[in-house]
Scaffold this motif. Structure first.
Motif, PDB file in Angstrom:
ATOM      1  N   SER A   1     -15.396  73.213  52.858  1.00 42.14           N
ATOM      2  CA  SER A   1     -15.959  72.136  52.038  1.00 42.14           C
ATOM      3  C   SER A   1     -15.165  70.858  52.272  1.00 42.14           C
ATOM      4  O   SER A   1     -13.999  70.901  52.677  1.00 42.14           O
ATOM      5  CB  SER A   1     -15.915  72.506  50.553  1.00 42.14           C
ATOM      6  OG  SER A   1     -14.579  72.642  50.099  1.00 42.14           O
ATOM      7  N   THR A   2     -15.812  69.729  52.040  1.00 42.00           N
ATOM      8  CA  THR A   2     -15.139  68.428  52.110  1.00 42.00           C
ATOM      9  C   THR A   2     -15.571  67.601  50.908  1.00 42.00           C
ATOM     10  O   THR A   2     -16.665  67.758  50.380  1.00 42.00           O
ATOM     11  CB  THR A   2     -15.503  67.656  53.403  1.00 42.00           C
ATOM     12  OG1 THR A   2     -16.912  67.356  53.397  1.00 42.00           O
ATOM     13  CG2 THR A   2     -15.161  68.465  54.649  1.00 42.00           C
ATOM     14  N   VAL A   3     -14.677  66.717  50.473  1.00 43.29           N
ATOM     15  CA  VAL A   3     -14.942  65.779  49.379  1.00 43.29           C
ATOM     16  C   VAL A   3     -14.549  64.396  49.879  1.00 43.29           C
ATOM     17  O   VAL A   3     -13.423  64.197  50.334  1.00 43.29           O
ATOM     18  CB  VAL A   3     -14.136  66.132  48.115  1.00 43.29           C
ATOM     19  CG1 VAL A   3     -14.399  65.097  47.018  1.00 43.29           C
ATOM     20  CG2 VAL A   3     -14.451  67.539  47.633  1.00 43.29           C
TER      21      VAL A   3
ATOM     22  N   MET B   1     -20.612  71.556  51.945  1.00 40.68           N
ATOM     23  CA  MET B   1     -20.208  72.907  51.546  1.00 40.68           C
ATOM     24  C   MET B   1     -20.987  73.945  52.343  1.00 40.68           C
ATOM     25  O   MET B   1     -22.185  73.764  52.606  1.00 40.68           O
ATOM     26  CB  MET B   1     -20.483  73.117  50.044  1.00 40.68           C
ATOM     27  CG  MET B   1     -19.719  72.163  49.143  1.00 40.68           C
ATOM     28  SD  MET B   1     -20.059  72.418  47.367  1.00 40.68           S
ATOM     29  CE  MET B   1     -21.766  71.849  47.248  1.00 40.68           C
TER      30      MET B   1
ATOM     31  N   SER C   1     -15.554  63.130  39.040  1.00 38.06           N
ATOM     32  CA  SER C   1     -14.769  63.906  38.071  1.00 38.06           C
ATOM     33  C   SER C   1     -14.990  65.416  38.198  1.00 38.06           C
ATOM     34  O   SER C   1     -14.167  66.198  37.685  1.00 38.06           O
ATOM     35  CB  SER C   1     -15.105  63.456  36.652  1.00 38.06           C
ATOM     36  OG  SER C   1     -16.461  63.748  36.339  1.00 38.06           O
TER      37      SER C   1
ATOM     38  N   ALA D   1     -16.046  66.933  41.338  1.00 39.35           N
ATOM     39  CA  ALA D   1     -16.204  67.278  42.754  1.00 39.35           C
ATOM     40  C   ALA D   1     -15.436  68.539  43.147  1.00 39.35           C
ATOM     41  O   ALA D   1     -15.999  69.453  43.785  1.00 39.35           O
ATOM     42  CB  ALA D   1     -15.788  66.100  43.624  1.00 39.35           C
ATOM     43  N   GLU D   2     -14.172  68.607  42.797  1.00 37.77           N
ATOM     44  CA  GLU D   2     -13.362  69.762  43.199  1.00 37.77           C
ATOM     45  C   GLU D   2     -13.851  71.035  42.529  1.00 37.77           C
ATOM     46  O   GLU D   2     -13.871  72.103  43.146  1.00 37.77           O
ATOM     47  CB  GLU D   2     -11.891  69.502  42.872  1.00 37.77           C
ATOM     48  CG  GLU D   2     -11.260  68.343  43.642  1.00 37.77           C
ATOM     49  CD  GLU D   2     -11.154  68.604  45.135  1.00 37.77           C
ATOM     50  OE1 GLU D   2     -11.270  69.792  45.559  1.00 37.77           O
ATOM     51  OE2 GLU D   2     -10.962  67.635  45.895  1.00 37.77           O
ATOM     52  N   ASP D   3     -14.241  70.930  41.260  1.00 40.38           N
ATOM     53  CA  ASP D   3     -14.764  72.104  40.554  1.00 40.38           C
ATOM     54  C   ASP D   3     -16.033  72.625  41.225  1.00 40.38           C
ATOM     55  O   ASP D   3     -16.218  73.839  41.368  1.00 40.38           O
ATOM     56  CB  ASP D   3     -15.064  71.761  39.090  1.00 40.38           C
ATOM     57  CG  ASP D   3     -13.806  71.617  38.241  1.00 40.38           C
ATOM     58  OD1 ASP D   3     -12.743  72.096  38.673  1.00 40.38           O
ATOM     59  OD2 ASP D   3     -13.907  71.030  37.140  1.00 40.38           O
TER      60      ASP D   3
ATOM     61  N   ARG E   1     -19.158  61.206  44.663  1.00 39.96           N
ATOM     62  CA  ARG E   1     -18.507  61.776  45.836  1.00 39.96           C
ATOM     63  C   ARG E   1     -19.544  62.523  46.672  1.00 39.96           C
ATOM     64  O   ARG E   1     -20.493  63.102  46.155  1.00 39.96           O
ATOM     65  CB  ARG E   1     -17.380  62.741  45.436  1.00 39.96           C
ATOM     66  CG  ARG E   1     -16.182  62.040  44.797  1.00 39.96           C
ATOM     67  CD  ARG E   1     -15.462  61.142  45.798  1.00 39.96           C
ATOM     68  NE  ARG E   1     -14.311  60.453  45.209  1.00 39.96           N
ATOM     69  CZ  ARG E   1     -14.362  59.261  44.623  1.00 39.96           C
ATOM     70  NH1 ARG E   1     -15.534  58.614  44.546  1.00 39.96           N
ATOM     71  NH2 ARG E   1     -13.283  58.717  44.130  1.00 39.96           N
TER      72      ARG E   1
ATOM     73  N   LEU F   1     -20.166  65.587  49.033  1.00 41.07           N
ATOM     74  CA  LEU F   1     -19.627  66.911  49.343  1.00 41.07           C
ATOM     75  C   LEU F   1     -20.380  67.525  50.515  1.00 41.07           C
ATOM     76  O   LEU F   1     -21.595  67.338  50.661  1.00 41.07           O
ATOM     77  CB  LEU F   1     -19.786  67.857  48.141  1.00 41.07           C
ATOM     78  CG  LEU F   1     -19.364  67.365  46.763  1.00 41.07           C
ATOM     79  CD1 LEU F   1     -19.549  68.497  45.732  1.00 41.07           C
ATOM     80  CD2 LEU F   1     -17.927  66.875  46.765  1.00 41.07           C
TER      81      LEU F   1
ATOM     82  N   THR G   1     -17.028  72.306  44.384  1.00 38.11           N
ATOM     83  CA  THR G   1     -16.757  72.972  45.665  1.00 38.11           C
ATOM     84  C   THR G   1     -16.151  74.360  45.437  1.00 38.11           C
ATOM     85  O   THR G   1     -16.404  75.281  46.225  1.00 38.11           O
ATOM     86  CB  THR G   1     -15.804  72.139  46.545  1.00 38.11           C
ATOM     87  OG1 THR G   1     -14.557  71.937  45.862  1.00 38.11           O
ATOM     88  CG2 THR G   1     -16.422  70.796  46.882  1.00 38.11           C
ATOM     89  N   ARG G   2     -15.392  74.520  44.361  1.00 40.10           N
ATOM     90  CA  ARG G   2     -14.813  75.835  44.064  1.00 40.10           C
ATOM     91  C   ARG G   2     -15.899  76.837  43.669  1.00 40.10           C
ATOM     92  O   ARG G   2     -15.894  77.991  44.136  1.00 40.10           O
ATOM     93  CB  ARG G   2     -13.771  75.711  42.957  1.00 40.10           C
ATOM     94  CG  ARG G   2     -13.041  77.026  42.676  1.00 40.10           C
ATOM     95  CD  ARG G   2     -11.744  76.812  41.909  1.00 40.10           C
ATOM     96  NE  ARG G   2     -11.987  76.250  40.583  1.00 40.10           N
ATOM     97  CZ  ARG G   2     -11.695  74.992  40.248  1.00 40.10           C
ATOM     98  NH1 ARG G   2     -11.190  74.163  41.148  1.00 40.10           N
ATOM     99  NH2 ARG G   2     -11.920  74.552  39.014  1.00 40.10           N
TER     100      ARG G   2
END
Length: 291
Positions: A108-110, A139, A158, A160-162, A135, A137, A164-165
């Motif tokens: 994944s990328t952000v 995936m 806010s 984005a990381e969640d 952002r 993404l 992709t997880r």
């Protein structure tokens, strides 16, 4: 009986007439006829064999998404019609827009939204979120075709990381997703076809049937496999051809059910599921805002 020799062997001598009783002449005539068959045509003189008829190796698509506009209802949605047989247990192939993961592992990328991606999205200055607060993404996901693909999505910075997880967990579970791409402006005004199945997040639009902004307009909601997880309210089904997927007792790939791993994965990042709502019931919808 008489034996007719090929014309090329009659040049320079007369045609023999042989009686059946003359064994010696019969043998000679038979041998001469055999030699004539060989001598009258060399391989170079023979006509080439007819070519085999060409055959097409291209597969005929089972269903072309977006090709069948529906008659409109008074509310502007398409007329709800029975699910076509080919879509009742949907398993359409994924068309790659981005290179699939080279090693088959989740990636994944952000990143800030590239200008060209923003230009083909539904974002405009009137949207309730600034472009700088979104952002872009990429995936990995598994298609219904059993192959790994790379999708794209716009979400609020806010979360984005969640996000992709969560999709990494879906990938590990081999949860199938048909399509994952940024929604284009033309799709908002296109005639309804009732067969879409794109997994997406940011779409600058109001809540269905209302004037206030949807959580999608902030990049804080995701619709996951909409066709497999339709929205229902009264007699409305969205997508309009997805009625076969209202039978939740018939478990098919790509479906989301109460308490399953997909619901738990989103709940772990604080998101709720619209499939738990009553009127509407929005089975495709996951949201960070509760709406």
């Amino acid at each position: 009986m008489d034996i007719d020799l090929p014309w090329c062997h009659l040049i320079g001598w007369s045609r023999p007439s042989v009686k059946l009783a003359d064994v010696r002449m019969s043998r000679l005539a038979a041998l001469t006829a055999l030699l004539g068959l060989v001598a009258c045509g060399t391989p170079e003189q023979q006509p080439p064999p007819a070519p085999a008829p060409a055959t097409s190796t291209s597969a005929v698509p089972q269903w072309v998404v977006g090709a069948h506009p529906l008659p409109l209802r008074p509310d502007g949605y398409g007329r709800v019609e029975p699910t076509p047989a080919v879509l009742r247990d949907r398993s359409l192939p994924t068309r790659d827009l981005l290179p699939p993961p080279a090693d088959g592992r989740y990636a994944s990328t952000v990143a800030p939204v590239p200008a060209d991606v923003l230009a083909r999205s539904t974002w405009q200055p009137a949207c309730p979120v600034k472009a700088s607060d979104l952002r872009y993404l990429t995936m990995s996901f598994w298609g219904f075709d059993g192959r790994a693909h790379t999708g794209e999505m716009l979400v609020n910075a806010s979360v984005a990381e969640d996000v992709t997880r969560v999709f990494g967990q879906l990938y590990a579970a081999k949860f199938p997703i048909e399509e994952m791409r940024v929604t284009a402006p033309a799709e908002l005004d296109a005639p309804p076809t009732g067969d879409g199945n794109n997994t997406s997040a940011f779409v600058c639009r109001p809540v269905r049937g209302q004037q206030n902004w949807s959580a999608h307009a902030y990049g804080l909601a995701i619709d996951l496999n909409p066709f497999c997880n339709p929205y229902t309210k009264d007699d409305l089904v969205l997508p309009e051809l997805a009625s076969a997927y209202l039978d939740r007792s018939w478990r098919r790939p790509g479906m989301v059910e109460a308490g399953d791993a997909t619901v738990r994965d989103f709940a772990a990042i604080g998101w709720s599921w619209g499939g738990a709502w009553h009127s509407p019931t929005d089975r495709m919808h996951f949201t960070a805002t509760g709406g």
